[in-house]
Design a protein around this motif. Structure first.
Motif, short mmCIF file in Angstrom:
data_model
loop_
_atom_site.label_atom_id
_atom_site.label_comp_id
_atom_site.label_asym_id
_atom_site.label_seq_id
_atom_site.Cartn_x
_atom_site.Cartn_y
_atom_site.Cartn_z
N LEU A 1 0.65 11.04 9.51
CA LEU A 1 -0.31 10.52 8.54
C LEU A 1 0.14 9.13 8.09
N VAL A 2 -0.80 8.22 7.94
CA VAL A 2 -0.53 6.86 7.50
C VAL A 2 -1.18 6.70 6.13
N MET A 3 -0.36 6.60 5.09
CA MET A 3 -0.86 6.66 3.73
C MET A 3 -0.40 5.45 2.92
N PRO A 4 -1.14 5.12 1.84
CA PRO A 4 -0.64 4.07 0.95
C PRO A 4 0.66 4.51 0.29
N GLY A 5 1.57 3.57 0.11
CA GLY A 5 2.85 3.89 -0.52
C GLY A 5 2.66 4.48 -1.90
N GLY A 6 3.58 5.35 -2.29
CA GLY A 6 3.50 5.98 -3.59
C GLY A 6 3.72 4.99 -4.73
N ILE A 7 3.11 5.30 -5.87
CA ILE A 7 3.30 4.53 -7.10
C ILE A 7 3.83 5.48 -8.16
N ASP A 8 5.07 5.28 -8.56
CA ASP A 8 5.67 6.10 -9.62
C ASP A 8 5.33 5.45 -10.95
N THR A 9 4.52 6.12 -11.75
CA THR A 9 3.98 5.54 -12.98
C THR A 9 4.96 5.54 -14.14
N HIS A 10 6.17 6.12 -13.96
CA HIS A 10 7.00 6.37 -15.14
C HIS A 10 8.47 6.44 -14.73
#
Length: 500
Positions: free
Chosen positions: A53-62
């Motif tokens: 799977l090719v996905m947008p990189g994760g964003i850790d909000t905190h």
């Protein structure tokens, strides 16, 4: 080759759909998303994503990298923390500037930027905490929004006499957020009750980590969450509840939204992946390693409950509250749980924990996974579609993900500086094979190769559409209006005169 990358043969997963496509990146941006791309320069590096799977990189909000707290400093600094983030598939963090009471918010922001810019390996941004209130704070909030790219401010309802605001101060801060088009955030716990509960535990001779949870039970979190939602609604200000740790807090968010309040809830890797029974572990170090605020809940059904709400959209995106302390730092509280530095890990393991507890368990599909680990955060914090999507023109922050592969989480093998892992021994499906940040391959077939200081500060503008569209319309529709009526001309009692 560092400037051109072709990811071939994978299945692109965005929030709204999955589709077979190649992805070509150049100079840090996604230039083309299409099947069977062949017209690329000869010096382009090619990654085979077949079956992945090719996905947008994760964003850790905190996150809280190298946070000065309770007399010590978190051991994961902006280098180790962002390196670990990339190892786990997260390509952007949003950290917190937390000034001590009476310190300038702008001075604190400059200090945190100085810590971060020379160390970060991935892109980052900042929330700013409002730990005291005055006209100066209000003015500095305006400067941060207009000149520093900050669009979110956090208020603490706990840590009395350290960070905590009174309800009236919180109301003023919410009103200023509304005026600026910023998002108000809260750490929701009743700080006064925690102080009294702590005294009670110590009077009973309870000094260990279990006292930390017992002095701040989940109704203390639930009450504060409901109160914060009420205050924000009265200020007509959107609200974001950080680290939702309990059923009570989650229900308060859900019920607030059902009433029409604009409120978002953020469960974290810890609350989704483990529970508070660990506070009663007979090994003090193990128990203390789980101490955080609000605490993990001893009800073992809580993680599944929160995941259900995240899967169905009642909760919104995931962070970690990553704030790590080694054994000798935690040991400051060996005789008094109040002195144990609050904080746990999670920045490296968030993506795998959410995949294991959400996707592998059949509670959400891959598209929802992308939403809760990346896209919704990008929309809430107004960096979409620059982040949070595989699309032409977006930043080349990409994860090639193997959803069938497994890994066992352990402090012995993680990339964080901390000597403990709250997910120790957990076997997770979902492994990042390649991680691309700003067009650079930071995880290369499982091997981590990062460049210190290569990450960028990402400024964010105010008035995010997902946050403010309903607020703006509601203000127009619900503008208070006086009732037209004839003036009263009857008798009026005269106070203070003796009756006849």
């Amino acid at each position: 080759m560092a400037n051109r990358l072709l990811i071939k043969g994978g299945t692109v997963v965005n929030e709204d759909r999955k589709f077979r496509s190649d992805v070509f990146c150049e100079d840090g941006l996604i230039k083309k998303v299409a099947p069977d791309i062949t017209d690329v320069p000869p010096d382009t590096r090619v990654i085979d994503a077949s079956g992945k799977l090719v996905m947008p990189g994760g964003i850790d909000t905190h996150t809280h990298m190298q946070l000065p707290f309770m007399g010590t400093v978190a051991v994961d600094d902006f280098y180790h923390g962002t390196r670990a983030a990339l190892a786990g598939g997260t390509t952007m963090i949003i950290d917190f500037v937390i000034p001590p009471k009476n310190e300038s918010l702008l001075q604190a922001y400059d200090r945190w930027r100085g810590w971060a810019d020379e160390k970060v390996c991935c892109d980052y941004s900042f929330h700013v905490a409002v730990t005291w209130w005055s006209p100066q704070v209000a003015k500095e909030m305006e400067v941060l929004c207009q000149e520093k790219g900050v669009n979110s401010f956090k208020m603490f309802m706990a840590y009395k006499d350290v960070f905590m605001l009174r309800d009236d101060e919180m109301y003023y801060a919410f009103k200023q957020c509304k005026k600026l088009g910023a998002l108000a955030q809260v750490h929701a716990e009743n700080g006064d009750l925690i102080v009294e509960g702590s005294k009670k535990m110590l009077e009973l001779g309870i000094t260990g980590p279990e006292g930390h949870e017992m002095c701040r039970p989940e109704e203390v979190e639930g009450e504060a969450t409901a109160r914060a939602i009420t205050i924000a609604n009265q200020a007509s200000c959107p609200l974001y509840v950080v680290h939702v740790m309990s059923k009570s807090a989650a229900n308060a968010v859900t019920q607030g939204r059902q009433r029409g309040c604009v409120v978002f809830g953020e469960p974290i890797a810890a609350s989704l992946g483990t529970d508070g029974t660990n506070y009663w572990h007979t090994c003090w170090r193990h128990a203390a390693g789980h101490v955080m605020g609000p605490p993990l809940r001893p009800d073992p059904s809580t993680p599944g409950f929160l995941m259900d709400l995240l899967a169905c959209g009642a909760l919104h995106c995931t962070g970690t509250d990553n704030c790590t302390f080694n054994a000798n730092q935690k040991a400051m509280g060996k005789d008094d749980f109040r002195k144990i530095p609050n904080g746990v890990n999670g920045v490296e393991d968030r993506m795998s924990v959410v995949w294991e507890k959400g996707v592998a368990n059949g509670k959400m599909d891959a598209c929802r996974f992308v939403a809760v680990t990346s896209t919704v955060a990008a929309k809430i914090f107004n960096i979409y579609p620059r982040k949070g999507v595989i699309a032409e023109g977006s930043d080349a922050d990409i994860v090639v993900w193997d959803g069938e592969a497994t890994r066992v989480i352990s402090a012995k093998t993680h990339h964080q500086a901390v000597d403990f892992n709250i997910f120790e021994g957990m076997c997770c499906h979902g492994v990042p094979v390649y991680v691309v940040t700003g067009g650079r391959v930071a995880v290369d077939n499982g091997q981590v190769n990062v460049v210190k200081g290569s990450g960028r500060y990402i400024p964010r503008t105010c008035y995010s559409d997902i946050v403010y569209s309903a607020i703006t319309q509601r203000d127009k529709a619900n503008q208070p209006q006086p009732v037209p009526r004839e003036p009263y001309d009857g008798p009026v009692i005269q106070l203070g005169k003796p009756s006849s």
